[in-house]
Write a protein that holds these residues in place. Structure first.
Motif, PDB file in Angstrom:
ATOM      1  N   TYR A  14       0.802  -1.220   0.000  1.00  0.00           N
ATOM      2  CA  TYR A  14       0.000   0.000   0.000  1.00  0.00           C
ATOM      3  C   TYR A  14       0.839   1.277   0.000  1.00  0.00           C
ATOM      4  O   TYR A  14       0.328   2.342  -0.353  1.00  0.00           O
ATOM      5  CB  TYR A  14      -0.985  -0.027   1.163  1.00  0.00           C
ATOM      6  N   SER A  15       2.096   1.180   0.327  1.00  0.00           N
ATOM      7  CA  SER A  15       2.959   2.361   0.200  1.00  0.00           C
ATOM      8  C   SER A  15       3.668   2.380  -1.157  1.00  0.00           C
ATOM      9  O   SER A  15       4.071   3.435  -1.636  1.00  0.00           O
ATOM     10  CB  SER A  15       3.974   2.426   1.344  1.00  0.00           C
ATOM     11  N   MET A  16       3.810   1.221  -1.797  1.00  0.00           N
ATOM     12  CA  MET A  16       4.478   1.154  -3.099  1.00  0.00           C
ATOM     13  C   MET A  16       3.509   1.348  -4.267  1.00  0.00           C
ATOM     14  O   MET A  16       3.880   1.893  -5.300  1.00  0.00           O
ATOM     15  CB  MET A  16       5.200  -0.192  -3.271  1.00  0.00           C
ATOM     16  N   ALA A  17       2.266   0.917  -4.126  1.00  0.00           N
ATOM     17  CA  ALA A  17       1.297   1.018  -5.227  1.00  0.00           C
ATOM     18  C   ALA A  17       1.086   2.451  -5.713  1.00  0.00           C
ATOM     19  O   ALA A  17       1.061   2.678  -6.931  1.00  0.00           O
ATOM     20  CB  ALA A  17      -0.024   0.378  -4.826  1.00  0.00           C
ATOM     21  N   PRO A  18       0.953   3.451  -4.830  1.00  0.00           N
ATOM     22  CA  PRO A  18       0.787   4.823  -5.341  1.00  0.00           C
ATOM     23  C   PRO A  18       2.000   5.316  -6.139  1.00  0.00           C
ATOM     24  O   PRO A  18       1.843   6.057  -7.106  1.00  0.00           O
ATOM     25  CB  PRO A  18       0.607   5.666  -4.068  1.00  0.00           C
ATOM     26  N   VAL A  19       3.183   4.874  -5.757  1.00  0.00           N
ATOM     27  CA  VAL A  19       4.394   5.257  -6.503  1.00  0.00           C
ATOM     28  C   VAL A  19       4.332   4.660  -7.906  1.00  0.00           C
ATOM     29  O   VAL A  19       4.592   5.335  -8.901  1.00  0.00           O
ATOM     30  CB  VAL A  19       5.667   4.790  -5.755  1.00  0.00           C
ATOM     31  N   ALA A  20       3.975   3.372  -7.984  1.00  0.00           N
ATOM     32  CA  ALA A  20       3.866   2.711  -9.292  1.00  0.00           C
ATOM     33  C   ALA A  20       2.769   3.356 -10.134  1.00  0.00           C
ATOM     34  O   ALA A  20       2.952   3.559 -11.342  1.00  0.00           O
ATOM     35  CB  ALA A  20       3.602   1.220  -9.101  1.00  0.00           C
ATOM     36  N   LEU A  21       1.647   3.690  -9.524  1.00  0.00           N
ATOM     37  CA  LEU A  21       0.557   4.338 -10.274  1.00  0.00           C
ATOM     38  C   LEU A  21       0.975   5.713 -10.792  1.00  0.00           C
ATOM     39  O   LEU A  21       0.587   6.120 -11.889  1.00  0.00           O
ATOM     40  CB  LEU A  21      -0.688   4.461  -9.401  1.00  0.00           C
ATOM     41  N   GLY A  22       1.774   6.427 -10.010  1.00  0.00           N
ATOM     42  CA  GLY A  22       2.293   7.722 -10.464  1.00  0.00           C
ATOM     43  C   GLY A  22       3.196   7.568 -11.679  1.00  0.00           C
ATOM     44  O   GLY A  22       3.105   8.333 -12.646  1.00  0.00           O
ATOM     45  N   GLU A  23       4.075   6.566 -11.645  1.00  0.00           N
ATOM     46  CA  GLU A  23       4.954   6.288 -12.789  1.00  0.00           C
ATOM     47  C   GLU A  23       4.119   5.900 -14.013  1.00  0.00           C
ATOM     48  O   GLU A  23       4.404   6.313 -15.126  1.00  0.00           O
ATOM     49  CB  GLU A  23       5.910   5.135 -12.449  1.00  0.00           C
ATOM     50  N   HIS A  24       3.084   5.109 -13.779  1.00  0.00           N
ATOM     51  CA  HIS A  24       2.221   4.645 -14.862  1.00  0.00           C
ATOM     52  C   HIS A  24       1.516   5.822 -15.538  1.00  0.00           C
ATOM     53  O   HIS A  24       1.475   5.900 -16.772  1.00  0.00           O
ATOM     54  CB  HIS A  24       1.210   3.645 -14.297  1.00  0.00           C
ATOM     55  N   GLY A  25       0.982   6.728 -14.751  1.00  0.00           N
ATOM     56  CA  GLY A  25       0.297   7.886 -15.304  1.00  0.00           C
ATOM     57  C   GLY A  25       1.224   8.871 -15.977  1.00  0.00           C
ATOM     58  O   GLY A  25       0.878   9.479 -16.990  1.00  0.00           O
ATOM     59  N   LEU A  26       2.417   9.027 -15.436  1.00  0.00           N
ATOM     60  CA  LEU A  26       3.358  10.006 -15.977  1.00  0.00           C
ATOM     61  C   LEU A  26       4.104   9.477 -17.194  1.00  0.00           C
ATOM     62  O   LEU A  26       4.140  10.108 -18.246  1.00  0.00           O
ATOM     63  CB  LEU A  26       4.355  10.427 -14.892  1.00  0.00           C
ATOM     64  N   PHE A  27       4.704   8.300 -17.065  1.00  0.00           N
ATOM     65  CA  PHE A  27       5.553   7.765 -18.132  1.00  0.00           C
ATOM     66  C   PHE A  27       4.857   6.710 -18.990  1.00  0.00           C
ATOM     67  O   PHE A  27       5.363   6.324 -20.029  1.00  0.00           O
ATOM     68  CB  PHE A  27       6.833   7.170 -17.540  1.00  0.00           C
ATOM     69  N   GLY A  28       3.724   6.191 -18.525  1.00  0.00           N
ATOM     70  CA  GLY A  28       3.006   5.189 -19.285  1.00  0.00           C
ATOM     71  C   GLY A  28       3.458   3.768 -19.024  1.00  0.00           C
ATOM     72  O   GLY A  28       2.818   2.818 -19.446  1.00  0.00           O
ATOM     73  N   THR A  29       4.568   3.596 -18.352  1.00  0.00           N
ATOM     74  CA  THR A  29       5.099   2.273 -18.013  1.00  0.00           C
ATOM     75  C   THR A  29       5.520   2.309 -16.555  1.00  0.00           C
ATOM     76  O   THR A  29       6.174   3.252 -16.117  1.00  0.00           O
ATOM     77  CB  THR A  29       6.307   1.914 -18.906  1.00  0.00           C
ATOM     78  N   ALA A  30       5.128   1.290 -15.811  1.00  0.00           N
ATOM     79  CA  ALA A  30       5.499   1.207 -14.394  1.00  0.00           C
ATOM     80  C   ALA A  30       5.948  -0.215 -14.089  1.00  0.00           C
ATOM     81  O   ALA A  30       5.406  -1.175 -14.645  1.00  0.00           O
ATOM     82  CB  ALA A  30       4.317   1.577 -13.505  1.00  0.00           C
ATOM     83  N   ALA A  31       6.940  -0.337 -13.213  1.00  0.00           N
ATOM     84  CA  ALA A  31       7.449  -1.658 -12.834  1.00  0.00           C
ATOM     85  C   ALA A  31       7.547  -1.748 -11.312  1.00  0.00           C
ATOM     86  O   ALA A  31       8.054  -0.832 -10.658  1.00  0.00           O
ATOM     87  CB  ALA A  31       8.816  -1.903 -13.461  1.00  0.00           C
ATOM     88  N   MET A  32       7.057  -2.862 -10.776  1.00  0.00           N
ATOM     89  CA  MET A  32       7.110  -3.109  -9.336  1.00  0.00           C
ATOM     90  C   MET A  32       7.435  -4.585  -9.112  1.00  0.00           C
ATOM     91  O   MET A  32       6.730  -5.461  -9.610  1.00  0.00           O
ATOM     92  CB  MET A  32       5.782  -2.748  -8.678  1.00  0.00           C
ATOM     93  N   SER A  33       8.510  -4.847  -8.383  1.00  0.00           N
ATOM     94  CA  SER A  33       8.914  -6.219  -8.062  1.00  0.00           C
ATOM     95  C   SER A  33       8.180  -6.704  -6.830  1.00  0.00           C
ATOM     96  O   SER A  33       7.912  -5.933  -5.913  1.00  0.00           O
ATOM     97  CB  SER A  33      10.418  -6.294  -7.765  1.00  0.00           C
ATOM     98  N   GLN A  34       7.881  -7.982  -6.814  1.00  0.00           N
ATOM     99  CA  GLN A  34       7.307  -8.634  -5.643  1.00  0.00           C
ATOM    100  C   GLN A  34       8.204  -9.815  -5.321  1.00  0.00           C
ATOM    101  O   GLN A  34       8.295 -10.771  -6.085  1.00  0.00           O
ATOM    102  CB  GLN A  34       5.885  -9.112  -5.927  1.00  0.00           C
ATOM    103  N   LEU A  35       8.881  -9.726  -4.173  1.00  0.00           N
ATOM    104  CA  LEU A  35       9.845 -10.756  -3.791  1.00  0.00           C
ATOM    105  C   LEU A  35       9.449 -11.418  -2.485  1.00  0.00           C
ATOM    106  O   LEU A  35       8.854 -10.780  -1.605  1.00  0.00           O
ATOM    107  CB  LEU A  35      11.238 -10.138  -3.650  1.00  0.00           C
TER     108      LEU A  35
END
Length: 179
Positions: A14-35
């Motif tokens: 829940y703290s990483m998802a908003p960062v990824a969504l921001g990247e997605h909206g701004l650059f059109g591509t977002a990447a988030m690892s789940q380990l």
């Protein structure tokens, strides 16, 4: 349901998802690892545009991820051990220069040596190697694998066989903002 929510909260989704969504909206591509994480079951890490490269298979599904980042000498020694790091990093550690930044690359891709009969980490469907970018000795800090591709890649709009998004709200707004 409650256990899953607790795992996702502890794993920082829940703290990483908003960062990824921001990247997605701004650059059109977002990447988030789940380990996998020993303490919290799972852990999420976002990656900013420009720090990674992606590739896709013949079905246009992202299956290759190359992450370039910097880690401190202390982080490298703590995570991989003194015997795995380069002599350059070892010298920095011995001279108490633990906060020196070292470029590191991680490469995750389909494993050409995949063997469902072999249970070792190097025979999994996806391989992962981590190495010091500036070291040409061919020694890996880590060589492992994943059962499933561990990076969630969202792409806003794709055209033909483009790998990265060709459109996003940020790209659309840029022209109006400059105008």
């Amino acid at each position: 349901e409650e256990r899953m929510r607790a795992i996702l909260v502890d794993g920082n989704l829940y703290s990483m998802a908003p960062v990824a969504l921001g990247e997605h909206g701004l650059f059109g591509t977002a990447a988030m690892s789940q380990l996998d994480d020993f303490d919290n079951v799972t852990r999420f890490y976002t990656h900013t545009a420009g720090s990674y490269m992606i590739a896709q298979n013949d079905r246009h599904v992202v299956d290759t991820f190359v992450l370039e980042r910097e880690r401190t000498v202390s982080q490298l020694v703590s995570q991989y051990g003194m015997d795995k790091v380069s002599s350059h990093v070892r010298n920095k550690a011995e001279r108490n220069q633990g906060q020196t930044w070292i470029p590191v690359t991680q490469y995750i891709a389909p494993n050409p040596k995949y063997n469902p009969e072999d249970q070792s980490v190097v025979a999994m469907p996806f391989m992962s190697v981590v190495f010091e970018t500036s070291t040409a000795d061919g020694v890996y800090l880590s060589e492992s694998g994943f059962e499933e591709f561990p990076v969630h890649v969202a792409r806003f709009a794709l055209t033909a066989e483009d790998v990265y998004s060709t459109n996003s709200p940020g790209m659309i707004a840029l022209g109006d903002i400059k105008g």
